[in-house]
Write a protein that holds these residues in place. Structure first.
Motif, mmCIF file in Angstrom:
data_model
loop_
_atom_site.group_PDB
_atom_site.id
_atom_site.type_symbol
_atom_site.label_atom_id
_atom_site.label_comp_id
_atom_site.label_asym_id
_atom_site.label_seq_id
_atom_site.Cartn_x
_atom_site.Cartn_y
_atom_site.Cartn_z
ATOM 1 N N UNK A 1 0.817 -1.204 0.000
ATOM 2 C CA UNK A 1 0.000 0.000 0.000
ATOM 3 C C UNK A 1 0.850 1.254 0.000
ATOM 4 N N UNK A 2 0.160 2.384 0.072
ATOM 5 C CA UNK A 2 0.825 3.664 -0.119
ATOM 6 C C UNK A 2 1.624 4.116 1.098
ATOM 7 N N UNK A 3 2.628 4.921 0.803
ATOM 8 C CA UNK A 3 3.342 5.734 1.792
ATOM 9 C C UNK A 3 3.202 7.185 1.363
ATOM 10 N N UNK A 4 3.208 8.070 2.308
ATOM 11 C CA UNK A 4 3.149 9.491 1.977
ATOM 12 C C UNK A 4 3.693 10.312 3.136
ATOM 13 N N UNK A 5 3.873 11.578 2.894
ATOM 14 C CA UNK A 5 4.252 12.508 3.951
ATOM 15 C C UNK A 5 3.017 13.299 4.341
ATOM 16 N N UNK A 6 2.651 13.228 5.623
ATOM 17 C CA UNK A 6 1.580 14.056 6.164
ATOM 18 C C UNK A 6 2.143 15.439 6.473
ATOM 19 N N UNK A 7 1.594 16.452 5.829
ATOM 20 C CA UNK A 7 1.947 17.836 6.139
ATOM 21 C C UNK A 7 0.858 18.358 7.064
ATOM 22 N N UNK A 8 1.165 18.402 8.352
ATOM 23 C CA UNK A 8 0.163 18.625 9.389
ATOM 24 C C UNK A 8 0.138 20.098 9.791
ATOM 25 N N UNK A 9 -1.076 20.667 9.751
ATOM 26 C CA UNK A 9 -1.291 22.045 10.197
ATOM 27 C C UNK A 9 -2.131 22.004 11.478
ATOM 28 N N UNK A 10 -1.530 22.359 12.582
ATOM 29 C CA UNK A 10 -2.251 22.365 13.861
ATOM 30 C C UNK A 10 -1.774 23.547 14.717
ATOM 31 N N UNK B 1 -0.080 14.182 1.933
ATOM 32 C CA UNK B 1 -1.418 14.470 2.442
ATOM 33 C C UNK B 1 -1.326 15.705 3.318
ATOM 34 N N UNK B 2 -2.179 16.674 3.052
ATOM 35 C CA UNK B 2 -2.265 17.858 3.914
ATOM 36 C C UNK B 2 -3.306 17.564 4.981
ATOM 37 N N UNK B 3 -2.884 17.598 6.229
ATOM 38 C CA UNK B 3 -3.731 17.208 7.356
ATOM 39 C C UNK B 3 -4.002 18.443 8.213
ATOM 40 N N UNK B 4 -5.278 18.693 8.461
ATOM 41 C CA UNK B 4 -5.659 19.774 9.375
ATOM 42 C C UNK B 4 -6.386 19.163 10.555
ATOM 43 N N UNK B 5 -5.929 19.485 11.762
ATOM 44 C CA UNK B 5 -6.489 18.906 12.972
ATOM 45 C C UNK B 5 -7.475 19.865 13.610
ATOM 46 N N UNK B 6 -8.678 19.341 13.916
ATOM 47 C CA UNK B 6 -9.675 20.104 14.642
ATOM 48 C C UNK B 6 -9.292 20.168 16.122
ATOM 49 N N UNK B 7 -10.034 20.949 16.887
ATOM 50 C CA UNK B 7 -9.718 21.107 18.307
ATOM 51 C C UNK B 7 -9.835 19.793 19.073
ATOM 52 N N UNK B 8 -10.705 18.881 18.599
ATOM 53 C CA UNK B 8 -10.851 17.588 19.277
ATOM 54 C C UNK B 8 -9.833 16.566 18.799
ATOM 55 N N UNK B 9 -8.889 16.983 17.938
ATOM 56 C CA UNK B 9 -7.853 16.085 17.453
ATOM 57 C C UNK B 9 -8.206 15.331 16.199
ATOM 58 N N UNK B 10 -9.439 15.463 15.689
ATOM 59 C CA UNK B 10 -9.850 14.733 14.492
ATOM 60 C C UNK B 10 -9.248 15.376 13.241
#
Length: 300
Positions: free
Chosen positions: A8-17, A81-90
């Protein structure tokens, strides 16, 4: 100890929190990492670019003992993958994906597949062929679809593809979000019934803080989640999946005949591992020593 192959896939999560962080990830990559950290020999068939992101992913996986199959550096660029985290961590996700599957020469005795790599062409057809090849050779197949609706087409077509894969799988895990997208309007029990009907031996649905349900044709066991202060939930489902495989890999009985008490223990240990991951920032999956340490604290 039995080698586990993951495809399966690999990727880099670019996390904005509040800040921006780049973290190696991808659901199958996380499962491979989790299995290696638990002491299981792992071979990983993935698709990377020969670039900074690809080399970072390879270093990250190999540092925990994951062995990459030859030919993984065939992509023109490494997926992100661009990841944005909500206040509850989702998390919510946006993707830039290139996916194909390098050749897997030897038929695995245990194969795990999932997520984008199971659905995105051209690699998805190769994943399905490998799943069927493994099943035909009496190998064990585990499957976690980890549905990403933004990358998929018509739900009916995706469901039909999912059921082709599930029909050759021994173990299938869905999150409650996966189940709701694939089978809208179905109860948890109805989704489990459908998975068992297509031929799955052990079906699991995880429901976040509400716990999980593990089911065979003979037993159905709800298991509560572990209470923990959540930092973020990235990698929680992958941790549960890796820990479930880790426990099942040496199980002597046929998976469909595991009794209720054993199912409950499988769920408890997998939930304990997921709780460790969500208590940390990023998909920082636990080692076997981490699990033993938490188990010791609980018993104390």
């Amino acid at each position: 100890m039995r080698l586990i192959a993951v495809a399966g896939e690999s990727l880099v999560d670019i996390v904005h929190d509040g800040a921006t962080r780049e973290i190696p990830g991808g659901s199958p990559a996380n499962v491979a990492l989790g299995l290696a950290r638990l002491g299981t020999p792992v071979e990983f068939a993935t698709w990377l670019g020969d670039d900074a992101h690809g080399l970072r992913i390879a270093d990250h996986l190999q540092a925990s003992g994951v062995r990459l199959v030859p030919g993984v550096f065939g992509a023109t660029r490494t997926s992100v993958a661009i990841v944005r985290l909500a206040q509850d961590g989702q998390p919510t996700y946006e993707f830039g994906i290139e996916w194909d599957l390098p050749e897997v020469q030897q038929t695995p005795r245990w194969l795990h597949v999932g997520s984008i790599g199971a659905f995105l062409q051209p690699g998805a057809s190769k994943v399905l062929a490998l799943v069927r090849r493994t099943a035909a050779a009496a190998g064990t197949v585990s499957f976690d679809p980890n549905i990403r609706p933004a990358l998929l087409g018509d739900a009916a077509g995706v469901r039909a593809w999912f059921e082709q894969l599930a029909a050759s799988a021994n173990v299938v895990k869905l999150s409650d979000e996966d189940a709701a997208w694939l089978y809208p309007g179905f109860s948890t029990d109805a989704v489990l019934d459908r998975l068992l009907e297509v031929g799955v031996e052990l079906a699991v649905i995880t429901t976040g803080a509400a716990g999980s349900v593990l089911a065979t044709a003979l037993e159905r066991v709800p298991v509560p989640s572990e209470r923990v202060d959540v930092v973020d939930t990235v990698g929680a489902g992958d941790t549960y999946m890796a820990t479930l495989i880790w426990q099942l890999r040496s199980h002597g009985a046929a998976l469909g005949s595991i009794d209720g008490s054993a199912l409950a223990e499988l769920g408890r240990v997998s939930a304990r591992a997921a709780a460790i991951t969500v208590s940390r920032r990023g998909a920082d999956l636990p080692t076997a020593d981490d699990l033993l340490s938490v188990a010791g604290e609980d018993s104390g």
